[in-house]
Write a protein that holds these residues in place. Sequence first.
Motif, short mmCIF file in Angstrom:
data_model
loop_
_atom_site.label_atom_id
_atom_site.label_comp_id
_atom_site.label_asym_id
_atom_site.label_seq_id
_atom_site.Cartn_x
_atom_site.Cartn_y
_atom_site.Cartn_z
N TYR A 450 0.86 -1.16 0.02
CA TYR A 450 -0.01 0.17 -0.02
C TYR A 450 0.90 1.36 0.03
O TYR A 450 2.33 1.07 0.37
N ASP A 451 -0.05 2.40 -0.26
CA ASP A 451 1.06 3.67 0.06
C ASP A 451 0.48 4.56 0.91
O ASP A 451 1.38 4.87 1.84
N LEU A 452 -0.87 4.24 1.39
CA LEU A 452 -1.52 5.02 2.36
C LEU A 452 -2.39 4.00 3.18
O LEU A 452 -2.87 2.98 2.44
N LEU A 453 -2.60 4.06 4.32
CA LEU A 453 -3.32 3.29 5.30
C LEU A 453 -3.85 4.26 6.16
O LEU A 453 -3.35 5.45 6.47
N SER A 454 -5.28 4.47 6.86
CA SER A 454 -5.73 5.10 7.52
C SER A 454 -6.11 4.59 8.88
O SER A 454 -6.43 3.38 8.82
N GLY A 455 -6.35 5.25 10.05
CA GLY A 455 -6.87 4.56 11.30
C GLY A 455 -6.56 5.47 12.34
O GLY A 455 -5.82 6.55 12.25
N VAL A 456 -6.96 5.02 13.46
CA VAL A 456 -6.61 5.81 14.66
C VAL A 456 -5.80 4.60 15.78
O VAL A 456 -6.24 3.53 15.43
N TRP A 457 -5.29 5.19 16.60
CA TRP A 457 -4.83 4.13 17.68
C TRP A 457 -5.00 4.89 19.21
O TRP A 457 -4.20 5.72 19.61
N HIS A 458 -5.82 4.20 19.95
CA HIS A 458 -6.09 4.32 21.25
C HIS A 458 -5.46 3.34 22.22
O HIS A 458 -5.51 2.44 22.34
N THR A 459 -4.41 3.97 23.23
CA THR A 459 -4.05 3.57 24.17
C THR A 459 -4.05 4.24 25.50
O THR A 459 -4.36 5.78 25.33
N ASN A 460 -3.50 3.90 26.46
CA ASN A 460 -4.01 5.05 27.57
C ASN A 460 -2.57 5.44 28.14
O ASN A 460 -2.53 5.92 29.41
N THR A 461 -1.59 5.42 27.55
CA THR A 461 -0.23 6.08 27.78
C THR A 461 0.38 6.73 26.39
O THR A 461 -0.09 6.11 25.28
N PRO A 462 1.33 7.80 26.64
CA PRO A 462 1.92 8.39 25.57
C PRO A 462 3.15 7.10 24.95
O PRO A 462 3.42 7.49 23.70
N ASP A 463 3.16 6.15 25.53
CA ASP A 463 3.77 4.97 24.78
C ASP A 463 3.24 4.63 23.35
O ASP A 463 3.75 3.71 22.70
N VAL A 464 2.14 5.25 23.11
CA VAL A 464 1.66 4.87 21.62
C VAL A 464 2.48 5.20 20.59
O VAL A 464 2.48 4.91 19.45
N LEU A 465 3.53 6.19 20.70
CA LEU A 465 4.33 6.56 19.87
C LEU A 465 5.36 5.46 19.65
O LEU A 465 5.85 5.28 18.48
N TYR A 466 5.44 4.66 20.61
CA TYR A 466 6.63 3.54 20.32
C TYR A 466 5.55 2.50 19.41
O TYR A 466 6.07 1.92 18.42
N ILE A 467 4.36 2.16 19.89
CA ILE A 467 3.75 1.40 19.06
C ILE A 467 3.61 1.63 17.73
O ILE A 467 3.78 0.66 16.86
N LYS A 468 3.27 2.91 17.28
CA LYS A 468 3.23 3.22 16.05
C LYS A 468 4.42 3.69 15.36
O LYS A 468 4.31 3.66 14.19
N TYR A 469 5.53 3.73 15.96
CA TYR A 469 6.56 4.22 15.05
C TYR A 469 8.20 3.83 15.41
O TYR A 469 8.99 4.01 14.66
N ALA A 470 8.11 2.83 16.29
CA ALA A 470 9.32 2.12 16.76
C ALA A 470 9.67 1.20 15.33
O ALA A 470 8.90 0.54 15.19
N SER A 471 10.91 1.17 15.08
CA SER A 471 11.35 0.28 13.78
C SER A 471 10.90 -1.27 14.46
O SER A 471 10.79 -2.06 13.29
N SER A 472 10.90 -1.47 15.59
CA SER A 472 10.60 -3.00 15.89
C SER A 472 9.43 -3.33 15.88
O SER A 472 8.86 -4.70 15.84
N GLN A 473 8.53 -2.24 15.61
CA GLN A 473 6.82 -2.60 15.40
C GLN A 473 6.59 -2.63 13.94
O GLN A 473 5.52 -2.51 13.52
N ILE A 474 7.63 -2.76 13.10
CA ILE A 474 7.11 -2.76 11.65
C ILE A 474 6.76 -4.16 11.43
O ILE A 474 7.42 -5.30 11.66
N PRO A 475 5.67 -4.29 10.78
CA PRO A 475 4.79 -5.70 10.71
C PRO A 475 5.80 -6.54 9.86
O PRO A 475 6.53 -6.21 8.75
N ASN A 476 5.91 -7.90 10.03
CA ASN A 476 6.60 -8.85 9.39
C ASN A 476 5.67 -10.34 9.62
O ASN A 476 4.86 -10.15 10.19
N SER A 477 6.19 -11.25 9.05
CA SER A 477 5.53 -12.58 8.96
C SER A 477 5.38 -13.21 10.52
O SER A 477 4.65 -13.97 10.68
#
Length: 562
Positions: A450-477
């Motif tokens: 894909y080129d773009l995807l859309s969505g929101v991500w709710h969690t109850n801490t600012p650690d959401v930035l790790y979830i969304k942007y840490a390189s360890s969180q790039i999807p793989n098999s």
Amino acid sequence: MRTLLRRAAVACGAVALIAGCSTSAPGGRSATAGGSGSTRSTATPGQVLNAGGTPVKGGTLKLSMSADPLCLDPHAISADTEQILGHLQFDNLTYLGKDGVPTPWLASAWKISPDGRTYRFTLRQGVTFADGTPFDAHAVVVNFAHMLDPATRSPLAGPYIAPYKDSTVIDDHTVEVHLKTAYSPFLYVLAQGWLGMESPRAITQDTPAQLCAHPVGSGPFELKSYTPNVGAKYVRRPGYDWGPPALGQSGPAELDGVDVSWIGQDPVRYNSLVSGQYQMTGYVPPQNGPALAANSEFVYENVNRIGWPFTFDFNTSRAPLSDVDVRKALVEGVDSKALVTTSQFGQRPPAGSYLDSVTEFYDPSAALPGYDPKAAAALLDKAGWGTRNASGVRTKDGRTLSLTLPVSNATTVSPVYELLQAQLKKLGVQLRIELEPQTQVTTQRYAGDYDLLSGVWHTNTPDVLYIKYASSQIPNSQHLGQNLARLSDPALDTVLEQARQTTDTTKLASLYAQAQKRLVTDVPGLPVYQNTVLWAFSKKLHDVVVDTSHGTPLLTYAWLSR
């Protein structure tokens, strides 16, 4: 005498994430409820809505939701449906108080080692799961193992406890949890619906498919039946007596049960609510928000939530969005405020950064540049996309500046997609919106197709930035990560990892400010509007609590008047 929600007194050990107390903890509530724009949160965490009167026991609540997650095992899904359904069927180790600080639930107390890597939980006694299995230290160990089991393929619960190493059973009601590193969000994420405790008997004896179809919890309601794409039925557990102490009430639920129906089409969901077919919907279409707010027969809530705003992720791992100038051009070339005004009908405030404004350590100075089509055009010219074909689409080396955006066709498609398409067309960018089954969208998102995807991500801490942007969180098999921008920034990784391992609020403020400013430089997506959750219910339903972790309705002691 029935006591409604009251602020619980919290001991030092419940506040601090390491030895010693902290008066401002990660995940706490910001003073600003609604962020920028005119839209404000209508309720606060822990507030009791439509309170008053003598509770009437009995009655079944008819609840409509927008989409079936196709699995009811909270450890195996990331669907926000679990924010409401999870607390019907499952209990958690912790519960957030009104001030956003973890308080006891199934864990009645805890002690944390000075290095922040060992948690000793004292567990509540007398708790049972719906299949009769007792809740004990063994159950906690099995649940953590299930969240992290590769067979579970947990997209959320597992990553939320990724620093988990192992546990030691001290006795039936004491368990010591060891983390590989200090992890400041640990007590907070344990309060979320996706990390509810499940029966260890069901976990060990059932297949993943069986758990999806009929998970077993210890909560106030038991799942009676589930029909995919139709609905689910929950019935009251008569012996339930272990709700969060912060609710100020004990005993079983008042309702006989909750019947959930999946209604994907916005007009049908709204009309069935106002006609009385349902008494509550967890998903109010934004275009119907003003009408419900003006309807004296309903309570309408618009609650801003901690986390990541509705954003168009840019796939930074492949051309053309691997070029940061192209990403910057899309941000500056789109009038996101106009997108919000038109698509959200004034019900949500615009977003200008990568955190919702109610999130602790939100930095308003880390803002993306505003709408500037001339600057955007200049950036595209600089990136080599200076010519256009007969259709007005920019070209480079014989290729068109064309982007794909997969969108699920399972629910009503938001007008925000076509509005974005129209704005990008003016910029000379072609956006192809590909309406597909949800399973196909999921396949593409984890394959990076894909080129773009859309969505929101709710969690109850600012650690959401790790979830969304840490390189360890790039999807793989092997890992269903949530870094759908596929961003790989070592400097950002370092800052986000440091934030996970400290509880010093001064350091956290500095680290999260650095992270937000780094993201403004990286431009991994286009934030559009803040992640408010819209829900409504008939005034025949009373004592609905605004869940402190999710901003959604908590129905543990709600009741229906006749």
